[in-house]
Design a protein around this motif. Structure first.
Motif, PDB file in Angstrom:
ATOM      1  N   ALA A   1     -13.446  -2.302  -4.074  1.00  0.00           N
ATOM      2  CA  ALA A   1     -12.569  -2.777  -3.007  1.00  0.00           C
ATOM      3  C   ALA A   1     -11.135  -2.888  -3.524  1.00  0.00           C
ATOM      4  O   ALA A   1     -10.892  -2.936  -4.734  1.00  0.00           O
ATOM      5  CB  ALA A   1     -13.054  -4.135  -2.516  1.00  0.00           C
ATOM      6  N   PRO A   2     -10.152  -2.958  -2.599  1.00  0.00           N
ATOM      7  CA  PRO A   2      -8.758  -3.115  -3.031  1.00  0.00           C
ATOM      8  C   PRO A   2      -8.539  -4.318  -3.946  1.00  0.00           C
ATOM      9  O   PRO A   2      -7.730  -4.238  -4.881  1.00  0.00           O
ATOM     10  CB  PRO A   2      -7.997  -3.274  -1.711  1.00  0.00           C
ATOM     11  CG  PRO A   2      -8.815  -2.518  -0.721  1.00  0.00           C
ATOM     12  CD  PRO A   2     -10.246  -2.737  -1.143  1.00  0.00           C
ATOM     13  N   ALA A   3      -9.269  -5.413  -3.704  1.00  0.00           N
ATOM     14  CA  ALA A   3      -9.103  -6.592  -4.569  1.00  0.00           C
ATOM     15  C   ALA A   3      -9.482  -6.286  -6.017  1.00  0.00           C
ATOM     16  O   ALA A   3      -8.867  -6.819  -6.951  1.00  0.00           O
ATOM     17  CB  ALA A   3      -9.946  -7.745  -4.037  1.00  0.00           C
ATOM     18  N   GLU A   4     -10.484  -5.418  -6.203  1.00  0.00           N
ATOM     19  CA  GLU A   4     -10.866  -5.039  -7.568  1.00  0.00           C
ATOM     20  C   GLU A   4      -9.857  -4.052  -8.151  1.00  0.00           C
ATOM     21  O   GLU A   4      -9.555  -4.086  -9.345  1.00  0.00           O
ATOM     22  CB  GLU A   4     -12.262  -4.423  -7.576  1.00  0.00           C
ATOM     23  CG  GLU A   4     -12.803  -4.162  -8.979  1.00  0.00           C
ATOM     24  CD  GLU A   4     -14.208  -3.595  -8.972  1.00  0.00           C
ATOM     25  OE1 GLU A   4     -14.682  -3.184 -10.050  1.00  0.00           O
ATOM     26  OE2 GLU A   4     -14.827  -3.550  -7.886  1.00  0.00           O
ATOM     27  N   TYR A   5      -9.345  -3.200  -7.301  1.00  0.00           N
ATOM     28  CA  TYR A   5      -8.353  -2.228  -7.784  1.00  0.00           C
ATOM     29  C   TYR A   5      -7.096  -2.936  -8.286  1.00  0.00           C
ATOM     30  O   TYR A   5      -6.405  -2.426  -9.188  1.00  0.00           O
ATOM     31  CB  TYR A   5      -8.011  -1.238  -6.669  1.00  0.00           C
ATOM     32  CG  TYR A   5      -7.122  -0.111  -7.124  1.00  0.00           C
ATOM     33  CD1 TYR A   5      -7.626   0.896  -7.957  1.00  0.00           C
ATOM     34  CD2 TYR A   5      -5.784  -0.041  -6.735  1.00  0.00           C
ATOM     35  CE1 TYR A   5      -6.819   1.940  -8.387  1.00  0.00           C
ATOM     36  CE2 TYR A   5      -4.966   0.996  -7.159  1.00  0.00           C
ATOM     37  CZ  TYR A   5      -5.493   1.986  -7.987  1.00  0.00           C
ATOM     38  OH  TYR A   5      -4.688   3.014  -8.426  1.00  0.00           O
ATOM     39  N   ARG A   6      -6.792  -4.086  -7.725  1.00  0.00           N
ATOM     40  CA  ARG A   6      -5.620  -4.839  -8.196  1.00  0.00           C
ATOM     41  C   ARG A   6      -5.767  -5.226  -9.665  1.00  0.00           C
ATOM     42  O   ARG A   6      -4.777  -5.312 -10.401  1.00  0.00           O
ATOM     43  CB  ARG A   6      -5.418  -6.085  -7.328  1.00  0.00           C
ATOM     44  CG  ARG A   6      -4.987  -5.770  -5.918  1.00  0.00           C
ATOM     45  CD  ARG A   6      -5.029  -6.994  -5.026  1.00  0.00           C
ATOM     46  NE  ARG A   6      -5.096  -6.597  -3.625  1.00  0.00           N
ATOM     47  CZ  ARG A   6      -5.589  -7.339  -2.646  1.00  0.00           C
ATOM     48  NH1 ARG A   6      -6.064  -8.552  -2.915  1.00  0.00           N
ATOM     49  NH2 ARG A   6      -5.611  -6.882  -1.403  1.00  0.00           N
TER      50      ARG A   6
ATOM     51  N   LEU B   1      -7.111  -3.322 -11.885  1.00  0.00           N
ATOM     52  CA  LEU B   1      -6.727  -2.122 -12.627  1.00  0.00           C
ATOM     53  C   LEU B   1      -5.203  -1.972 -12.675  1.00  0.00           C
ATOM     54  O   LEU B   1      -4.635  -1.642 -13.731  1.00  0.00           O
ATOM     55  CB  LEU B   1      -7.358  -0.890 -11.991  1.00  0.00           C
ATOM     56  CG  LEU B   1      -6.988   0.458 -12.638  1.00  0.00           C
ATOM     57  CD1 LEU B   1      -7.343   0.467 -14.115  1.00  0.00           C
ATOM     58  CD2 LEU B   1      -7.663   1.616 -11.904  1.00  0.00           C
ATOM     59  N   ILE B   2      -4.535  -2.224 -11.547  1.00  0.00           N
ATOM     60  CA  ILE B   2      -3.069  -2.108 -11.526  1.00  0.00           C
ATOM     61  C   ILE B   2      -2.444  -3.016 -12.585  1.00  0.00           C
ATOM     62  O   ILE B   2      -1.613  -2.581 -13.406  1.00  0.00           O
ATOM     63  CB  ILE B   2      -2.520  -2.467 -10.128  1.00  0.00           C
ATOM     64  CG1 ILE B   2      -2.952  -1.436  -9.086  1.00  0.00           C
ATOM     65  CG2 ILE B   2      -0.998  -2.591 -10.167  1.00  0.00           C
ATOM     66  CD1 ILE B   2      -2.609  -1.808  -7.651  1.00  0.00           C
ATOM     67  N   ILE B   3      -2.829  -4.290 -12.572  1.00  0.00           N
ATOM     68  CA  ILE B   3      -2.217  -5.258 -13.487  1.00  0.00           C
ATOM     69  C   ILE B   3      -2.616  -4.964 -14.931  1.00  0.00           C
ATOM     70  O   ILE B   3      -1.766  -4.980 -15.846  1.00  0.00           O
ATOM     71  CB  ILE B   3      -2.593  -6.698 -13.092  1.00  0.00           C
ATOM     72  CG1 ILE B   3      -2.074  -7.019 -11.691  1.00  0.00           C
ATOM     73  CG2 ILE B   3      -2.080  -7.703 -14.115  1.00  0.00           C
ATOM     74  CD1 ILE B   3      -0.575  -6.870 -11.519  1.00  0.00           C
ATOM     75  N   ASN B   4      -3.904  -4.687 -15.159  1.00  0.00           N
ATOM     76  CA  ASN B   4      -4.342  -4.413 -16.534  1.00  0.00           C
ATOM     77  C   ASN B   4      -3.664  -3.164 -17.096  1.00  0.00           C
ATOM     78  O   ASN B   4      -3.294  -3.129 -18.280  1.00  0.00           O
ATOM     79  CB  ASN B   4      -5.873  -4.265 -16.580  1.00  0.00           C
ATOM     80  CG  ASN B   4      -6.590  -5.594 -16.464  1.00  0.00           C
ATOM     81  OD1 ASN B   4      -6.139  -6.604 -16.995  1.00  0.00           O
ATOM     82  ND2 ASN B   4      -7.708  -5.609 -15.754  1.00  0.00           N
ATOM     83  N   HIS B   5      -3.512  -2.142 -16.277  1.00  0.00           N
ATOM     84  CA  HIS B   5      -2.880  -0.909 -16.741  1.00  0.00           C
ATOM     85  C   HIS B   5      -1.402  -1.145 -17.077  1.00  0.00           C
ATOM     86  O   HIS B   5      -0.937  -0.793 -18.179  1.00  0.00           O
ATOM     87  CB  HIS B   5      -3.007   0.182 -15.676  1.00  0.00           C
ATOM     88  CG  HIS B   5      -2.461   1.502 -16.104  1.00  0.00           C
ATOM     89  ND1 HIS B   5      -3.245   2.505 -16.629  1.00  0.00           N
ATOM     90  CD2 HIS B   5      -1.169   2.001 -16.089  1.00  0.00           C
ATOM     91  CE1 HIS B   5      -2.503   3.559 -16.917  1.00  0.00           C
ATOM     92  NE2 HIS B   5      -1.226   3.277 -16.589  1.00  0.00           N
TER      93      HIS B   5
ATOM     94  N   ALA C   1      -9.066   1.498 -18.793  1.00  0.00           N
ATOM     95  CA  ALA C   1      -8.031   0.903 -17.944  1.00  0.00           C
ATOM     96  C   ALA C   1      -6.696   1.618 -18.137  1.00  0.00           C
ATOM     97  O   ALA C   1      -5.857   1.634 -17.228  1.00  0.00           O
ATOM     98  CB  ALA C   1      -7.890  -0.580 -18.257  1.00  0.00           C
ATOM     99  N   MET C   2      -6.497   2.226 -19.297  1.00  0.00           N
ATOM    100  CA  MET C   2      -5.241   2.922 -19.579  1.00  0.00           C
ATOM    101  C   MET C   2      -5.292   4.389 -19.121  1.00  0.00           C
ATOM    102  O   MET C   2      -4.393   5.168 -19.448  1.00  0.00           O
ATOM    103  CB  MET C   2      -4.902   2.840 -21.063  1.00  0.00           C
ATOM    104  CG  MET C   2      -4.654   1.434 -21.549  1.00  0.00           C
ATOM    105  SD  MET C   2      -3.532   0.442 -20.515  1.00  0.00           S
ATOM    106  CE  MET C   2      -2.017   1.390 -20.615  1.00  0.00           C
TER     107      MET C   2
END
Length: 283
Positions: free
Chosen positions: A218-223, A225-229, A252-253
């Protein structure tokens, strides 16, 4: 003597004539009685047959009335199944293509997350005019960085949310604004991608709200990835990675939005056993 005999004979005759009628009457009476008795025997049978059975002194046999067995009750009809209420139509998330170009800083702060490494203080800013709370967004990013599979939990740094004097800024911007901010660093994001700049991280609002077409969650999980990346770049991981093998978790990278190359989408730097997820360096 003759006169006396004649008188006697007259008397005898007279007496005989009296007796004979009486005998005849008796005979007639007896004959009639016999005849009557004979007739009663015959007529009596017929009369009895015609009149029905003679009453007897014996008690009548009680008539047994058979009580009909109750009819088995039919099994109760099952209650009609309630039709599930139709789900309300999902509200379609709309993302504005452009915004004011100015930002509101979240007036929020928190305790550092992580146990070792350099402390990095960060601010969260949201572009003005979008339907997103700066304060709530800051709280969500704080939870992401504190996740047990994220950087801070594995000694790769400590992070603290502040409202001023930050070491870097995380900005949520509309696609057009994100493109403009990333272009200053010579990066082309095409209204789709996030980037790292000299003063922090730029997150495309479209990706924050809708997720990625290549990401299974879901988009909440994708967030995550955005922050970790992007924060991975902030802590010194400059290169991108590729898929380590078919069916394995994508690092994640890895720029997963550009394709998974056989890997499974993944939002965290570490797996559930605490092992770092890495792959071949590509850039």
């Amino acid at each position: 003597m003759r006169a006396g005999r004649r008188g006697l004979q007259k008397k005898r005759r007279s007496g005989t004539r009296f007796v004979l009628p009486v005998l005849a009457l008796v005979t007639v009476s007896l004959g009639a009685g016999a005849t009557l008795a004979h007739l009663e025997g015959k007529a009596g049978e017929g009369t009895a047959a015609a009149l029905g059975p003679r009453p007897t002194t014996a008690e009548p046999t009680p008539t047994r009335t058979r009580t009909p067995s109750p009819k088995p009750k039919p099994p109760p009809k099952p209650a009609p199944k309630k039709k599930p209420s139709p789900e309300p139509p999902r509200k379609k998330t709309t993302v504005p293509q452009s915004g004011a170009g100015t930002f509101t800083t979240a007036r929020a702060s928190g305790e550092p997350v992580g146990h070792s490494g350099v402390l990095r203080r960060y601010q969260v800013q949201v572009e003005d005019g979008v339907d997103l709370s700066a304060r709530e967004t800051a709280a969500e990013i704080q939870r992401i960085l504190a996740h047990p599979r994220s950087w801070a939990a594995h000694g790769r740094g400590r992070f603290q949310l502040v409202s001023e004097n930050a070491d870097f800024v995380i900005r949520i911007a509309t696609p057009d604004t994100a493109d403009a901010l990333c272009a200053r660093q010579g990066l082309r994001t095409h209204g789709e991608l996030n980037c790292e700049t000299a003063d922090g991280v730029v997150v495309n609002l479209k990706r924050w709200m809708l997720g990625s077409p290549t990401f299974a969650g879901a988009p909440a999980e994708y967030r995550h990835l955005i922050i970790n990346h992007e924060v991975g770049h902030e802590i010194g991981i400059r290169s991108h990675m590729d898929c380590p093998g078919p069916g394995r978790l994508a690092p994640a990278m890895m720029q997963q939005i550009k394709g998974l190359n056989g890997c499974r989408s993944n939002a965290f730097p570490y797996d559930e056993e605490g092992s770092y997820i890495t792959g071949p360096i590509v850039s």
